[in-house]
Design a protein around this motif. Sequence first.
Motif, PDB file in Angstrom:
ATOM      1  N   GLN A 248      12.436   8.752 -58.049  1.00  0.00           N
ATOM      2  CA  GLN A 248      11.291   9.659 -58.166  1.00  0.00           C
ATOM      3  C   GLN A 248      10.987  10.288 -56.806  1.00  0.00           C
ATOM      4  O   GLN A 248      10.886   9.580 -55.803  1.00  0.00           O
ATOM      5  CB  GLN A 248      10.058   8.917 -58.678  1.00  0.00           C
ATOM      6  N   PRO A 249      10.807  11.609 -56.777  1.00  0.00           N
ATOM      7  CA  PRO A 249      10.535  12.260 -55.487  1.00  0.00           C
ATOM      8  C   PRO A 249       9.108  12.037 -55.021  1.00  0.00           C
ATOM      9  O   PRO A 249       8.220  11.709 -55.803  1.00  0.00           O
ATOM     10  CB  PRO A 249      10.774  13.741 -55.806  1.00  0.00           C
ATOM     11  N   ILE A 250       8.908  12.204 -53.734  1.00  0.00           N
ATOM     12  CA  ILE A 250       7.574  12.228 -53.152  1.00  0.00           C
ATOM     13  C   ILE A 250       7.113  13.677 -53.137  1.00  0.00           C
ATOM     14  O   ILE A 250       7.877  14.576 -52.799  1.00  0.00           O
ATOM     15  CB  ILE A 250       7.600  11.662 -51.723  1.00  0.00           C
ATOM     16  N   THR A 251       5.859  13.914 -53.521  1.00  0.00           N
ATOM     17  CA  THR A 251       5.331  15.271 -53.602  1.00  0.00           C
ATOM     18  C   THR A 251       4.254  15.483 -52.551  1.00  0.00           C
ATOM     19  O   THR A 251       3.380  14.633 -52.374  1.00  0.00           O
ATOM     20  CB  THR A 251       4.735  15.549 -54.998  1.00  0.00           C
ATOM     21  N   VAL A 252       4.341  16.604 -51.852  1.00  0.00           N
ATOM     22  CA  VAL A 252       3.293  17.023 -50.916  1.00  0.00           C
ATOM     23  C   VAL A 252       2.732  18.342 -51.416  1.00  0.00           C
ATOM     24  O   VAL A 252       3.459  19.330 -51.510  1.00  0.00           O
ATOM     25  CB  VAL A 252       3.835  17.184 -49.485  1.00  0.00           C
ATOM     26  N   GLN A 253       1.464  18.352 -51.759  1.00  0.00           N
ATOM     27  CA  GLN A 253       0.796  19.559 -52.251  1.00  0.00           C
ATOM     28  C   GLN A 253      -0.162  20.098 -51.201  1.00  0.00           C
ATOM     29  O   GLN A 253      -0.822  19.327 -50.502  1.00  0.00           O
ATOM     30  CB  GLN A 253       0.023  19.271 -53.539  1.00  0.00           C
ATOM     31  N   VAL A 254      -0.247  21.420 -51.115  1.00  0.00           N
ATOM     32  CA  VAL A 254      -1.188  22.086 -50.218  1.00  0.00           C
ATOM     33  C   VAL A 254      -2.227  22.797 -51.073  1.00  0.00           C
ATOM     34  O   VAL A 254      -1.882  23.549 -51.993  1.00  0.00           O
ATOM     35  CB  VAL A 254      -0.479  23.100 -49.295  1.00  0.00           C
ATOM     36  N   TRP A 255      -3.495  22.549 -50.759  1.00  0.00           N
ATOM     37  CA  TRP A 255      -4.606  23.127 -51.524  1.00  0.00           C
ATOM     38  C   TRP A 255      -5.547  23.873 -50.594  1.00  0.00           C
ATOM     39  O   TRP A 255      -5.716  23.504 -49.431  1.00  0.00           O
ATOM     40  CB  TRP A 255      -5.390  22.033 -52.248  1.00  0.00           C
ATOM     41  N   ASN A 256      -6.167  24.908 -51.132  1.00  0.00           N
ATOM     42  CA  ASN A 256      -7.197  25.658 -50.427  1.00  0.00           C
ATOM     43  C   ASN A 256      -8.558  25.212 -50.945  1.00  0.00           C
ATOM     44  O   ASN A 256      -8.810  25.238 -52.154  1.00  0.00           O
ATOM     45  CB  ASN A 256      -7.007  27.162 -50.655  1.00  0.00           C
TER      46      ASN A 256
END
Length: 313
Positions: A248-256
């Motif tokens: 399973q991949p690691i996810t990095v999300q960017v939010w405003n």
Amino acid sequence: MFSCVKPYEDQNYSALRRDCRRRKVLFEDPLFPATDDSLYYKGTPGPAVRWKRPKGICEDPRLFVDGISSHDLHQGQVGNCWFVAACSSLASRESLWQKVIPDWKEQEWDPEKPNAYAGIFHFHFWRFGEWVDVVIDDRLPTVNNQLIYCHSNSRNEFWCALVEKAYAKELRLDEPPHTCWSSLCGYPQLVTQVHVLGAAGLKDSPTGANSYVIIKCEGDKVRSAVQKGTSTPEYNVKGIFYRKKLSQPITVQVWNHRVLKDEFLGQVHLKADPDNLQALHTLHLRDRNSRQPSNLPGTVAVHILSSTSLMAV
């Protein structure tokens, strides 16, 4: 029911509480001081930590808010999913949590008797065939006035943060954290540290690109503070995760960050291949909705370090 409970390190909760009340002071635990040495086994990673008592974090602190629930908990930056899972199970059975959190009505904040509060708590843990009573003070590590480790959905609910501190004290005084981790989790598949350095070229927005990142791994997540007024934010946020499903991949999300509803700016997936245990990535943000994600404006820089030993990360 707890006549055979053994005081940990000979600290007697009732005697210490009486002494603090008599002297009109808040308890400061000499065995588990509010210093970096109580947080890290080696080094002082991340931003500067400020230790605060619950009254300095919110106006109306409580041990419990609307009872105790298995859905109260968030793990924070340490990545100790095993502890959060154990606390969630504990919260689902009243007969269990009342053993771990004794005298909970007496320990609860009483706004009608503010002078009775002494800044001291105690919890019971089953250790090597006997109940042990662990005393702590109420000073908790924060960054930007936010709890950095286990915390509740409600900002003014502190039972899980205080239980975690008591458990951390017991582990810290007994053996090095890497040894404790191995014994609690069994043989670790892989321990991965994800360090999001920053981003560049984020798309313009009415709020100036007041952005933050969320790191997600196997159901756990760590969120950074909001970086205001820049299209090249420096997040410098870390998360340490115990990984069992390496595919399973690691996810990095960017939010405003927006007033009404936060805006999704993009995400990246990282495999953190066990054969490539340390890597620095600069990746283009991608959409999350389309079947073939297209690049979005902006890149994010992420440093990955993986090992079968917690000491290495």
